[in-house]
Design a protein around this motif. Sequence first.
Motif, short mmCIF file in Angstrom:
data_model
loop_
_atom_site.label_atom_id
_atom_site.label_comp_id
_atom_site.label_asym_id
_atom_site.label_seq_id
_atom_site.Cartn_x
_atom_site.Cartn_y
_atom_site.Cartn_z
N LEU A 285 1.05 -1.12 0.35
CA LEU A 285 -0.83 0.59 0.25
C LEU A 285 0.60 1.02 -0.24
O LEU A 285 0.62 2.38 -1.09
CB LEU A 285 -0.78 0.08 0.69
N ALA A 286 2.26 1.27 1.17
CA ALA A 286 2.92 2.30 0.43
C ALA A 286 3.21 2.45 -0.63
O ALA A 286 3.61 4.21 -1.08
CB ALA A 286 3.96 2.53 2.22
N LEU A 287 3.96 1.79 -1.46
CA LEU A 287 4.58 1.18 -2.43
C LEU A 287 3.80 2.23 -3.27
O LEU A 287 3.82 3.35 -4.50
CB LEU A 287 5.09 0.03 -3.16
N ALA A 288 2.60 1.66 -3.39
CA ALA A 288 1.35 2.10 -4.37
C ALA A 288 1.28 3.50 -3.93
O ALA A 288 0.58 4.18 -4.89
CB ALA A 288 0.08 1.41 -3.95
N GLY A 289 0.94 3.51 -3.14
CA GLY A 289 0.71 5.16 -2.62
C GLY A 289 1.89 6.04 -2.96
O GLY A 289 1.51 7.36 -3.60
N ALA A 290 2.85 6.03 -2.72
CA ALA A 290 3.30 6.62 -2.98
C ALA A 290 3.98 7.05 -4.87
O ALA A 290 4.52 7.99 -5.79
CB ALA A 290 5.17 5.77 -3.28
N ARG A 291 3.96 5.69 -6.10
CA ARG A 291 3.80 5.34 -6.87
C ARG A 291 2.70 6.75 -7.81
O ARG A 291 2.26 7.59 -8.68
CB ARG A 291 3.88 4.57 -7.59
N GLY A 292 1.27 6.46 -7.10
CA GLY A 292 0.07 7.14 -7.55
C GLY A 292 0.17 8.95 -7.19
O GLY A 292 -0.12 10.02 -7.86
N ALA A 293 1.00 9.15 -5.81
CA ALA A 293 1.49 10.62 -6.00
C ALA A 293 2.53 11.09 -6.50
O ALA A 293 2.48 12.34 -7.17
CB ALA A 293 1.92 10.92 -4.05
#
Length: 298
Positions: free
Chosen positions: A40-48
């Motif tokens: 989830l943290a990885l996906a959040g960083a990529r989405g941002a």
Amino acid sequence: MASVPRLRRSRGRDPLGLRRALSDRLLPALVAAMTLLAALALAGARGAAELTARWEAGAAAAVTVQLPASAAAGGRLERALAALNALPEVAEARAMDQARMAALLRPWLGEAPAVTLPTVIELRLAGLPAEPEALTRRIAAAVPGAAVESHGVWVARLVALARSLEGVALAALLLVAGIAAAVVAVAVRAGIAARRSAIGILHDLGATDSDLAGRFAARAALLVGAGALLGTLLAAPVLAGFADLAAPLLGGAPAGRLLDLPWARLPWAELGLLPPAGALLGWLTAQVTVRRWLRRLP
């Protein structure tokens, strides 16, 4: 000279009893939960990061300059375009077509607007300005009497917010990795306590620190890698659902069905690295933990 006995790592042998000391249930389950959080943290960083790039490349660089309707007839439009294109911050300056402007204003003014539409120049900037207010003043000075509308101020704040979210997501990823290392260290120390006698006997018989630490490290890497793989598999549909919810922000449309979810937008490369990274983390943590304990033996 007598040879130093070594722990042979033949398949099926478990001289330290690590299958009982390091359970194959609790540790993989804990690692799977933390891997889900890491995904989830990885996906959040990529989405941002994608939002930042989209805002910087799209509406972030949009500025409009409004001139009176008579500017086109008096040659003022050509002079304004030349002055704006000469600015180093401007990548392109072009006059908006009157038909396009009428189409944009049709919801408010109707099919045949009773007012005379002004002349509008669209600017595409070379990049998001560090000081939007200063750029607005330079554009106004280049075209005296023009009304300048810049979205740079609020877009710059949105970009700063997106970058802050990316930093928070990466910090959360590091925090999860630290917690995972602590959990593995606690599990390994519990395994050492459970097999203390056997470790002491083998150590007295000549088993090296590398042999003993390697046994624990191999077991920990197997359990942590299995847990990370399970957590990654569980994270994939969750992230696909979140990507579907965020589709309007990235220019897409929600799918509404599982098979139509935006699977291609998932960070598959980063997700694929989670199981081997987890196994490596477990191996290193077990090595350090066991070797530190063995150094205290007589």
